[in-house]
Design a protein around this motif. Structure first.
Motif, PDB file in Angstrom:
ATOM      1  N   HIS A   1     -26.177 -27.013 -13.279  1.00 12.48           N
ATOM      2  CA  HIS A   1     -25.410 -26.786 -13.054  1.00 12.48           C
ATOM      3  C   HIS A   1     -25.028 -24.963 -13.654  1.00 12.48           C
ATOM      4  CE1 HIS A   1     -23.404 -28.868 -15.675  1.00 12.48           C
ATOM      5  NE2 HIS A   1     -21.895 -28.219 -15.905  1.00 12.48           N
ATOM      6  N   ARG A   2     -23.566 -24.320 -13.084  1.00 14.31           N
ATOM      7  CA  ARG A   2     -23.016 -22.794 -13.316  1.00 14.31           C
ATOM      8  C   ARG A   2     -21.662 -23.222 -13.010  1.00 14.31           C
ATOM      9  NH1 ARG A   2     -26.008 -22.220  -9.174  1.00 14.31           N
ATOM     10  NH2 ARG A   2     -25.859 -20.885  -7.608  1.00 14.31           N
ATOM     11  N   PRO A   3     -20.691 -21.872 -13.769  1.00 11.82           N
ATOM     12  CA  PRO A   3     -19.765 -22.380 -13.487  1.00 11.82           C
ATOM     13  C   PRO A   3     -19.971 -21.069 -12.203  1.00 11.82           C
ATOM     14  CG  PRO A   3     -20.289 -20.226 -15.234  1.00 11.82           C
ATOM     15  CD  PRO A   3     -21.597 -21.261 -15.268  1.00 11.82           C
ATOM     16  N   SER A   4     -19.134 -21.000 -11.422  1.00 11.12           N
ATOM     17  CA  SER A   4     -18.649 -19.987 -10.538  1.00 11.12           C
ATOM     18  C   SER A   4     -17.861 -19.082 -10.734  1.00 11.12           C
ATOM     19  CB  SER A   4     -18.058 -20.827  -9.176  1.00 11.12           C
ATOM     20  OG  SER A   4     -16.625 -21.461  -8.947  1.00 11.12           O
ATOM     21  N   GLY A   5     -17.459 -18.113 -10.267  1.00  7.53           N
ATOM     22  CA  GLY A   5     -16.730 -17.084 -10.470  1.00  7.53           C
ATOM     23  C   GLY A   5     -14.662 -17.416 -10.884  1.00  7.53           C
ATOM     24  N   ALA A   6     -14.559 -18.930 -10.211  1.00  9.58           N
ATOM     25  CA  ALA A   6     -13.665 -19.634 -10.322  1.00  9.58           C
ATOM     26  C   ALA A   6     -14.089 -20.607 -11.841  1.00  9.58           C
ATOM     27  CB  ALA A   6     -12.499 -20.546  -9.037  1.00  9.58           C
ATOM     28  N   GLY A   7     -14.870 -19.902 -12.381  1.00 16.17           N
ATOM     29  CA  GLY A   7     -14.840 -21.439 -13.439  1.00 16.17           C
ATOM     30  C   GLY A   7     -15.850 -23.058 -12.641  1.00 16.17           C
ATOM     31  N   LEU A   8     -15.796 -23.514 -11.107  1.00 14.81           N
ATOM     32  CA  LEU A   8     -15.738 -24.556 -11.101  1.00 14.81           C
ATOM     33  C   LEU A   8     -17.179 -24.534 -10.594  1.00 14.81           C
ATOM     34  CD1 LEU A   8     -13.675 -24.988  -8.072  1.00 14.81           C
ATOM     35  CD2 LEU A   8     -13.010 -25.727 -10.420  1.00 14.81           C
ATOM     36  N   PRO A   9     -18.264 -25.939 -11.226  1.00 12.46           N
ATOM     37  CA  PRO A   9     -19.180 -26.218 -11.415  1.00 12.46           C
ATOM     38  C   PRO A   9     -20.437 -25.504 -10.058  1.00 12.46           C
ATOM     39  CG  PRO A   9     -18.178 -28.154 -11.798  1.00 12.46           C
ATOM     40  CD  PRO A   9     -16.925 -27.294 -11.838  1.00 12.46           C
ATOM     41  N   ILE A  10     -20.546 -25.051  -9.747  1.00 16.83           N
ATOM     42  CA  ILE A  10     -22.058 -24.797  -9.080  1.00 16.83           C
ATOM     43  C   ILE A  10     -23.435 -25.122  -9.647  1.00 16.83           C
ATOM     44  CG2 ILE A  10     -23.385 -23.312  -6.829  1.00 16.83           C
ATOM     45  CD1 ILE A  10     -21.374 -21.542  -7.889  1.00 16.83           C
ATOM     46  N   ILE A  11     -24.061 -26.745  -8.389  1.00 17.37           N
ATOM     47  CA  ILE A  11     -24.857 -26.870  -8.460  1.00 17.37           C
ATOM     48  C   ILE A  11     -26.338 -26.666  -8.158  1.00 17.37           C
ATOM     49  CG2 ILE A  11     -26.057 -29.568  -8.702  1.00 17.37           C
ATOM     50  CD1 ILE A  11     -23.367 -30.815  -7.940  1.00 17.37           C
ATOM     51  N   ASP A  12     -26.726 -26.229  -9.926  1.00 18.29           N
ATOM     52  CA  ASP A  12     -28.229 -25.513  -8.722  1.00 18.29           C
ATOM     53  C   ASP A  12     -29.175 -26.324  -7.924  1.00 18.29           C
ATOM     54  OD1 ASP A  12     -27.329 -23.640 -11.248  1.00 18.29           O
ATOM     55  OD2 ASP A  12     -28.948 -25.110 -12.624  1.00 18.29           O
ATOM     56  N   GLY A  13     -29.763 -25.577  -7.544  1.00 14.62           N
ATOM     57  CA  GLY A  13     -30.623 -26.232  -6.362  1.00 14.62           C
ATOM     58  C   GLY A  13     -29.930 -26.758  -4.843  1.00 14.62           C
TER      59      GLY A  13
END
Length: 166
Positions: free
Chosen positions: A99-111
């Motif tokens: 995962h990576r952080p969104s602009g708000a710092g929330l976890p975006i799950i890769d894929g």
């Protein structure tokens, strides 16, 4: 009022309706938290609102609620392992979830097929679940992914028909 069916019959019949599979993620005390839901919907265009329905016994939901914001990750048909990891009880659910952080710092799950960052807007009690409404502040979709679906107790995928001219 006496019901003519029990909870297993209710679940079996409603299992005839396919649902998408989403991972709801947040950060609590600097650590990623997440849960899987099969109940997610759009609510309003103005303001842009979405909703999901966590079980009242969930141990992840209180952490997400405490964060005051969350990210809806619509899982792709190849993310069964992500679904299993985030649906598990205890431990570090994000050990093997890229995962990576969104602009708000929330976890975006890769894929994931898409992600939707939200601020917590409202929470309502509804039987053995909550209705959680989020106000959307950013979102993005990957156009080359197909969603993971849950249908009659199993996981599958969806392939749309070609467009039909009218």
């Amino acid at each position: 009022m006496s019901l003519s069916f029990d909870s297993s019959e209710f679940r079996r019949i409603l299992g005839h309706y396919p649902t998408g599979v989403c991972a709801i993620t947040a950060c609590c005390d600097g650590e990623p938290v997440g849960m899987v839901v099969g109940s997610f919907t759009s609510v309003s265009l103005d303001p842009p609102l979405v909703a999901f329905f966590p079980d009242r016994t969930s141990t992840s939901w209180p952490k997400i609620e405490q964060a005051g914001r969350f990210c809806v990750n619509i899982l792709s048909d190849g993310q069964h392992d992500v679904c299993r990891a985030l649906a598990s009880k205890g431990g570090n659910k994000f050990d093997r979830v890229s995962h990576r952080p969104s602009g708000a710092g929330l976890p975006i799950i890769d894929g994931s097929v898409a992600w939707i960052d939200c601020d917590l807007y409202a929470v309502h009690e509804a039987g053995d679940h909550y209705i959680v409404v989020g106000q959307v502040h950013s979102l993005e979709a990957a156009h080359d992914q197909k969603p993971l679906l849950f249908f009659q107790g199993g996981y599958g995928q969806f392939s749309p028909f070609a467009a039909i001219a009218v």
